[in-house]
Scaffold this motif. Structure first.
Motif, PDB file in Angstrom:
ATOM      1  N   ALA A  27       0.633  -1.143  -0.007  1.00 27.41           N
ATOM      2  CA  ALA A  27      -0.054   0.073  -0.127  1.00 27.41           C
ATOM      3  C   ALA A  27       0.804   1.157  -0.004  1.00 27.41           C
ATOM      4  O   ALA A  27       0.402   2.353  -0.126  1.00 27.41           O
ATOM      5  CB  ALA A  27      -1.101  -0.080   1.252  1.00 27.41           C
ATOM      6  N   GLU A  51      -7.948   4.468   2.328  1.00 27.42           N
ATOM      7  CA  GLU A  51      -7.971   4.400   0.711  1.00 27.42           C
ATOM      8  C   GLU A  51      -6.718   3.701   0.331  1.00 27.42           C
ATOM      9  O   GLU A  51      -7.108   2.807  -0.526  1.00 27.42           O
ATOM     10  CB  GLU A  51      -7.829   5.758   0.373  1.00 27.42           C
ATOM     11  N   ALA A  52      -5.726   3.648   0.635  1.00 25.80           N
ATOM     12  CA  ALA A  52      -4.388   2.893   0.148  1.00 25.80           C
ATOM     13  C   ALA A  52      -4.645   1.337   0.567  1.00 25.80           C
ATOM     14  O   ALA A  52      -4.409   0.695  -0.548  1.00 25.80           O
ATOM     15  CB  ALA A  52      -3.215   3.421   0.733  1.00 25.80           C
ATOM     16  N   ARG A  55      -7.604  -0.060  -1.587  1.00 20.65           N
ATOM     17  CA  ARG A  55      -7.150  -0.221  -2.829  1.00 20.65           C
ATOM     18  C   ARG A  55      -6.299  -1.573  -3.136  1.00 20.65           C
ATOM     19  O   ARG A  55      -6.500  -2.440  -4.105  1.00 20.65           O
ATOM     20  CB  ARG A  55      -6.571   0.988  -3.587  1.00 20.65           C
ATOM     21  N   VAL A 203      -1.243  -3.846 -10.251  1.00 17.56           N
ATOM     22  CA  VAL A 203      -2.456  -3.354  -9.317  1.00 17.56           C
ATOM     23  C   VAL A 203      -2.861  -4.286  -8.223  1.00 17.56           C
ATOM     24  O   VAL A 203      -3.766  -4.070  -7.617  1.00 17.56           O
ATOM     25  CB  VAL A 203      -3.622  -3.042 -10.204  1.00 17.56           C
TER      26      VAL A 203
END
Length: 209
Positions: A27, A51-52, A55, A203
């Motif tokens: 992250a 948020e990191a 994701r 990703v």
């Protein structure tokens, strides 16, 4: 009983195959960031931190923070996952690069397959351990532009078509070179952009263990 944030983060982390250290690194956070939340040392993490983490875990930030699914997570009409091509890799390339097969050796069900050109690559070697261990599959989104702090695949193709790839953390770049970081052994170094002209963003991953 309502699940607390530390409990929810710990569960999602384990389900995704991470440990606190590897999730923190993936992250782009401090090494102890996830452990501090799970152990209750940080009761109210910053939104940017959540948020990191969300994701990387593949969930919405609201689901991670409050246990409440966001709109994208409650849709019933989403397209089913498709098959993602996974390419084999072997050691033997220059600069510690992997040699990658020209044809997929496996296909896996993965939402990233809906991305044009999305693919996976088996990790060989330990230069990015513990973020990526040997046998993990790095999931690549070729359409995302490179950004500082992202994990990336760098590609060099020989005249005979042989493809060499490196998995590294992108620190930055100039017109002439990519500035990269690896974890094992820890090092920062540069590679010429003229040789490694293609760069694509990682990703996510599938853990080997």
């Amino acid at each position: 009983m309502t699940e607390t944030l530390p409990e929810r983060l710990n569960r999602l982390m384990r389900e995704a195959g991470y440990n606190p250290r590897s999730l923190s690194l993936k992250a782009g956070l401090g090494v102890t960031a996830v452990r501090d939340i799970v152990d209750g040392r940080i009761a109210s993490p910053r939104y940017q931190t959540l948020e990191a983490l969300a994701r990387v875990l593949g969930v919405g930030v609201e689901l991670l923070a409050n246990g409440v699914p966001g709109p994208a997570e409650t849709r019933q009409d989403a397209d089913p996952p498709r098959d993602l091509p996974v390419y084999g890799a072997a050691q033997g390339g220059s600069e510690g690069a992997m040699l990658v097969s020209s044809e997929p050796i496996q296909r896996v069900s993965e939402p990233l397959a809906t991305v044009r050109g999305g693919y996976g690559v088996y990790i060989v070697g330990e230069s990015m351990s513990p973020a990526y261990e040997q046998g993990d599959v790095a999931l690549v989104h070729p359409g995302l532009p490179p950004r500082r702090g992202a994990d990336v695949i760098l590609i060099r193709q020989d005249p005979d078509g042989t493809r060499h790839v490196l998995v590294k953390r992108l620190v930055g770049w100039t017109d002439e070179a990519w500035r990269l970081r690896q974890y094992n052994p820890a090092a920062e170094f540069e590679l010429p952009r003229a040789d490694w002209a293609e760069i694509q963003t990682i990703v996510g991953k599938y853990n080997a263990r």
